[in-house]
Design a protein around this motif. Structure first.
Motif, PDB file in Angstrom:
ATOM      1  N   PHE A  69       0.830  -1.158  -0.062  1.00  0.00           N
ATOM      2  CA  PHE A  69       0.055  -0.090  -0.087  1.00  0.00           C
ATOM      3  C   PHE A  69       0.774   1.149   0.018  1.00  0.00           C
ATOM      4  N   TYR A  70       0.485   2.182  -0.898  1.00  0.00           N
ATOM      5  CA  TYR A  70       1.319   3.366  -1.106  1.00  0.00           C
ATOM      6  C   TYR A  70       0.364   4.581  -0.925  1.00  0.00           C
ATOM      7  N   PRO A  71      -0.235   5.063   0.158  1.00  0.00           N
ATOM      8  CA  PRO A  71      -1.302   6.146   0.262  1.00  0.00           C
ATOM      9  C   PRO A  71      -1.038   7.222   0.053  1.00  0.00           C
ATOM     10  N   LEU A  72      -0.130   7.874  -0.852  1.00  0.00           N
ATOM     11  CA  LEU A  72       0.270   9.208  -1.014  1.00  0.00           C
ATOM     12  C   LEU A  72      -0.617   9.951  -1.354  1.00  0.00           C
ATOM     13  N   GLY A  73      -1.167  11.126  -0.611  1.00  0.00           N
ATOM     14  CA  GLY A  73      -2.179  11.898  -0.879  1.00  0.00           C
ATOM     15  C   GLY A  73      -1.870  12.860  -1.764  1.00  0.00           C
ATOM     16  N   SER A  74      -2.765  13.321  -2.653  1.00  0.00           N
ATOM     17  CA  SER A  74      -2.461  14.001  -3.721  1.00  0.00           C
ATOM     18  C   SER A  74      -1.539  13.680  -4.827  1.00  0.00           C
ATOM     19  N   CYS A  75      -1.111  12.392  -4.672  1.00  0.00           N
ATOM     20  CA  CYS A  75      -0.252  11.906  -5.772  1.00  0.00           C
ATOM     21  C   CYS A  75      -0.928  10.678  -6.581  1.00  0.00           C
ATOM     22  N   PRO A 407       4.153   5.423   4.741  1.00  0.00           N
ATOM     23  CA  PRO A 407       3.223   6.430   5.601  1.00  0.00           C
ATOM     24  C   PRO A 407       2.491   7.321   4.385  1.00  0.00           C
ATOM     25  N   PRO A 408       1.594   7.831   4.709  1.00  0.00           N
ATOM     26  CA  PRO A 408       0.859   8.748   3.760  1.00  0.00           C
ATOM     27  C   PRO A 408       1.472  10.158   3.740  1.00  0.00           C
ATOM     28  N   THR A 409       0.989  10.990   2.905  1.00  0.00           N
ATOM     29  CA  THR A 409       1.506  12.413   2.809  1.00  0.00           C
ATOM     30  C   THR A 409       1.167  13.208   4.240  1.00  0.00           C
ATOM     31  N   ILE A 410       2.199  13.707   4.746  1.00  0.00           N
ATOM     32  CA  ILE A 410       2.040  14.343   6.064  1.00  0.00           C
ATOM     33  C   ILE A 410       2.195  15.826   6.021  1.00  0.00           C
ATOM     34  N   TYR A 411       1.712  16.716   6.775  1.00  0.00           N
ATOM     35  CA  TYR A 411       2.150  18.103   6.943  1.00  0.00           C
ATOM     36  C   TYR A 411       1.737  18.778   5.557  1.00  0.00           C
ATOM     37  N   PHE A 412       0.810  18.395   4.837  1.00  0.00           N
ATOM     38  CA  PHE A 412       0.508  18.947   3.811  1.00  0.00           C
ATOM     39  C   PHE A 412      -1.076  18.532   3.210  1.00  0.00           C
ATOM     40  N   PRO A 413      -1.890  19.391   3.240  1.00  0.00           N
ATOM     41  CA  PRO A 413      -1.742  20.838   3.289  1.00  0.00           C
ATOM     42  C   PRO A 413      -1.766  21.292   4.612  1.00  0.00           C
ATOM     43  N   HIS A 414      -1.167  22.537   4.755  1.00  0.00           N
ATOM     44  CA  HIS A 414      -1.104  23.070   5.999  1.00  0.00           C
ATOM     45  C   HIS A 414      -1.439  24.635   5.902  1.00  0.00           C
ATOM     46  N   PHE A 415      -2.558  24.852   6.447  1.00  0.00           N
ATOM     47  CA  PHE A 415      -3.023  26.208   6.703  1.00  0.00           C
ATOM     48  C   PHE A 415      -3.986  26.086   7.730  1.00  0.00           C
ATOM     49  N   GLU A 416      -3.796  26.812   8.810  1.00  0.00           N
ATOM     50  CA  GLU A 416      -4.414  27.015  10.160  1.00  0.00           C
ATOM     51  C   GLU A 416      -5.792  27.883  10.120  1.00  0.00           C
ATOM     52  N   PRO A 417      -6.758  27.590  10.711  1.00  0.00           N
ATOM     53  CA  PRO A 417      -6.813  26.648  12.019  1.00  0.00           C
ATOM     54  C   PRO A 417      -7.282  25.291  11.608  1.00  0.00           C
ATOM     55  N   TYR A 418      -7.813  24.955  10.274  1.00  0.00           N
ATOM     56  CA  TYR A 418      -8.132  23.562  10.145  1.00  0.00           C
ATOM     57  C   TYR A 418      -7.087  22.666   9.966  1.00  0.00           C
ATOM     58  N   VAL A 425      -4.516  10.825   3.189  1.00  0.00           N
ATOM     59  CA  VAL A 425      -4.363   9.459   2.749  1.00  0.00           C
ATOM     60  C   VAL A 425      -5.203   9.299   1.541  1.00  0.00           C
ATOM     61  N   GLU A 426      -4.678   8.839   0.343  1.00  0.00           N
ATOM     62  CA  GLU A 426      -5.210   8.537  -0.629  1.00  0.00           C
ATOM     63  C   GLU A 426      -5.207   7.010  -1.173  1.00  0.00           C
ATOM     64  N   PRO A 427      -6.485   6.106  -1.107  1.00  0.00           N
ATOM     65  CA  PRO A 427      -6.410   4.867  -1.406  1.00  0.00           C
ATOM     66  C   PRO A 427      -7.328   4.619  -2.494  1.00  0.00           C
ATOM     67  N   PRO A 428      -6.292   4.578  -3.711  1.00  0.00           N
ATOM     68  CA  PRO A 428      -6.748   4.558  -4.926  1.00  0.00           C
ATOM     69  C   PRO A 428      -7.692   3.439  -5.505  1.00  0.00           C
ATOM     70  N   GLU A 429      -8.071   3.497  -6.453  1.00  0.00           N
ATOM     71  CA  GLU A 429      -9.341   2.260  -6.802  1.00  0.00           C
ATOM     72  C   GLU A 429      -8.550   1.050  -7.152  1.00  0.00           C
ATOM     73  N   SER A 430      -7.234   1.023  -7.122  1.00  0.00           N
ATOM     74  CA  SER A 430      -6.541  -0.444  -7.311  1.00  0.00           C
ATOM     75  C   SER A 430      -6.452  -1.106  -5.840  1.00  0.00           C
ATOM     76  N   GLU A 431      -6.691  -0.607  -4.736  1.00  0.00           N
ATOM     77  CA  GLU A 431      -6.696  -1.243  -3.126  1.00  0.00           C
ATOM     78  C   GLU A 431      -7.991  -1.764  -3.108  1.00  0.00           C
ATOM     79  N   SER A 432      -7.938  -3.209  -2.258  1.00  0.00           N
ATOM     80  CA  SER A 432      -8.961  -3.784  -1.966  1.00  0.00           C
ATOM     81  C   SER A 432      -9.630  -3.596  -0.476  1.00  0.00           C
TER      82      SER A 432
END
Length: 501
Positions: A69-75, A407-418, A425-432
């Motif tokens: 599993f390679y859950p890199l968000g936005s990638c 690991p997933p993508t971390i510290y991105f995006p980063h805009f406070e306060p949310y 985490v991006e689990p694409p269609e190829s993951e069961s």
């Protein structure tokens, strides 16, 4: 594991050549003076079998999509059918020379031409350039097209609006095109603040670069209003399709009023990036912008039944890359689209969205969502609740490696306060579902560990070939040679046991 230099034994080598083969040849006769180093290089002296075993072991330490599993968000790092790689490596493609006469490469040109038409249909655009070699290169190309459009009209616009939730390279690409970057803040829903957008959009503004879904994984609900605000002031709408994996067959950017569309073929269309490439950041435009595309494009002469390279003329921004771009990426994209068909493309996005919302629903009790609402193909949760235990998002990611997952993508995006201490985490269609359940189970375990034994996380990873690294030392004192490593080891004298060389 030792470096290859540490396996060196004096006078051992992995080759044998006739002794007198190069007797009459001097290095000065073969290389220019500037290319000949005056300092003797430290090279390892090892046998052939030592070299083979060393690099085979190194390759087994690597982690890729074929490992897990390679859950890199936005990638959109997803598994790809191996048949696509096979077809892209056919001799007729790999041996085709970009300067060969057009009549000898008609098949290759036909693929580029047909792919253009397929992408136009998928995104509701009128023409694409296949030239850009990567995502940011495509962004720059799109910005240059927009710039040339206004220059041609005598309209001296110089500002580009970019939401704080945009794809990370957007501001840099706009700045490289000599635009002043103006940030548009997000609202409490995680999307473009329409009041802010209306205030900032003026007659000096080129337009808006919008990522949709954005980098928090959320569809922007105000697309119709965004389009009216930007176009009412004569601006152009740029669609960053880095997250198109959530939109295939569901929405078409051109139908929503976008003038320029950027796609990362190496994300959505069967060639995930990583390790430096290859990529293809193609750019699609509406009819009025076609004259400004990079030149040439592939056209078809219906009279003579021939594909050829067409020079777009004086309004074109010129060439942004030589030859046919990263042609193997185009082939893999072409194969994937044809093999999936319209229903398959729709199903890919539908499955991606279901997967992401499933992960979000299962994890939000343990990791507070940046925005607690339905997401697109990726979800953004946070690790900020664990700060009170002395645990950061970085520690959560490091601990995940102990369980054999990337690991997933971390510290991105980063805009406070949310969006703070984010985990995307991006689990694409190829993951069961089974793989997603395993990931969720591990993340829940880590949540419990953070509360009961935080040191497990703050010293992680424990089970990987490289242990906890000192990020500050790595950034300030990069090890580029074996001499650098020896010097750094001597300076630190192994005082910090968390530093792993």
């Amino acid at each position: 594991m030792k470096l290859i230099f540490e396996k060196s034994i004096k006078d051992r080598d992995g080759y044998s050549l006739p002794g007198d083969l190069f007797k009459e040849i001097k290095i000065e006769d073969c290389l220019p003076e500037y290319a000949i180093s005056k300092k003797k290089k430290l090279l390892s002296e090892v046998s052939e079998v030592d070299v083979v075993r060393h690099f085979t072991k190194l390759s087994k330490l690597n982690y890729g999509l074929d490992d897990g599993f390679y859950p890199l968000g936005s990638c959109t790092m997803k598994y790809n059918p191996k048949i696509n790689e096979k077809l892209a490596s056919l001799n007729n493609f790999t041996y085709a020379h970009p300067l060969a006469p057009e009549e000898t490469v008609q098949g290759s040109l036909e693929i580029i031409y047909d792919l253009n038409k397929l992408l136009c249909e998928i995104t509701a655009m009128d023409e694409y350039t296949m030239a850009p070699a990567a995502g940011a290169h495509g962004e720059l190309t799109g910005n240059l097209i927009m710039r040339k459009y206004f220059v041609d009209r005598g309209d001296k616009r110089h500002k580009m609006l970019i939401p704080d939730s945009a794809h990370g390279t957007n501001p840099a690409s706009a700045a490289m095109a000599d635009f002043q970057v103006v940030e548009v803040k997000s609202n409490e829903r995680g999307t473009v603040d329409l009041t802010e957008l209306a205030r900032l959009m003026d007659k000096d503004t080129v337009g808006l670069m919008l990522t949709n879904p954005n980098t928090v994984g959320l569809y922007d609900e105000g697309i119709k209003n965004i389009e009216k605000i930007v176009h009412h002031k004569g601006g152009l709408l740029y669609y960053d399709g880095a997250n198109l994996n959530a939109s295939l067959g569901i929405i078409r950017p051109g139908d929503a009023g976008f003038d320029v569309v950027h796609l990362n073929l190496h994300k959505t269309f069967s060639t995930p990036h990583g390790g430096g490439g290859p990529g293809a950041g193609v750019i699609g435009v509406k009819k009025d912008l076609i004259p400004y595309l990079p030149t040439p494009i592939v056209a078809f002469d219906s009279t003579h039944k021939k594909y050829y390279l067409l020079d777009l003329g004086s309004k074109s921004i010129g060439m942004v890359r030589a030859f046919w771009s990263n042609f193997p990426v185009l082939i893999k994209t072409y194969v994937w689209i044809l093999s999936m068909g319209p229903d398959g493309l729709y199903n890919a996005s539908e499955t991606s969205i279901i997967n992401a919302n499933y992960v979000l629903a299962k994890l939000k009790k343990y990791y507070k969502p940046a925005y607690d609402r339905y997401c697109g193909h990726e979800c953004t949760v946070t690790g900020k609740e664990y700060k009170k235990y002395g645990v950061k998002t970085l520690d959560i990611a490091k601990r995940l490696m102990d369980y054999g997952m990337h690991p997933p993508t971390i510290y991105f995006p980063h805009f406070e306060p949310y969006a703070e201490e984010t985990i995307m985490v991006e689990p694409p269609e190829s993951e069961s579902k089974e793989m997603l359940d395993k990931f969720i189970e591990i993340m829940i375990k880590i949540s419990n560990e953070a509360k009961t034994n935080p040191e497990l996380l703050t010293t992680a990873p424990h089970n990987t070939p490289i242990r906890r690294t000192n990020d500050l030392v790595a950034a300030k004192r990069p090890i580029l040679t074996y001499d650098d490593e020896l010097k750094l080891k001597d300076e630190l004298k192994y005082k910090d046991k968390n530093i792993d060389f």
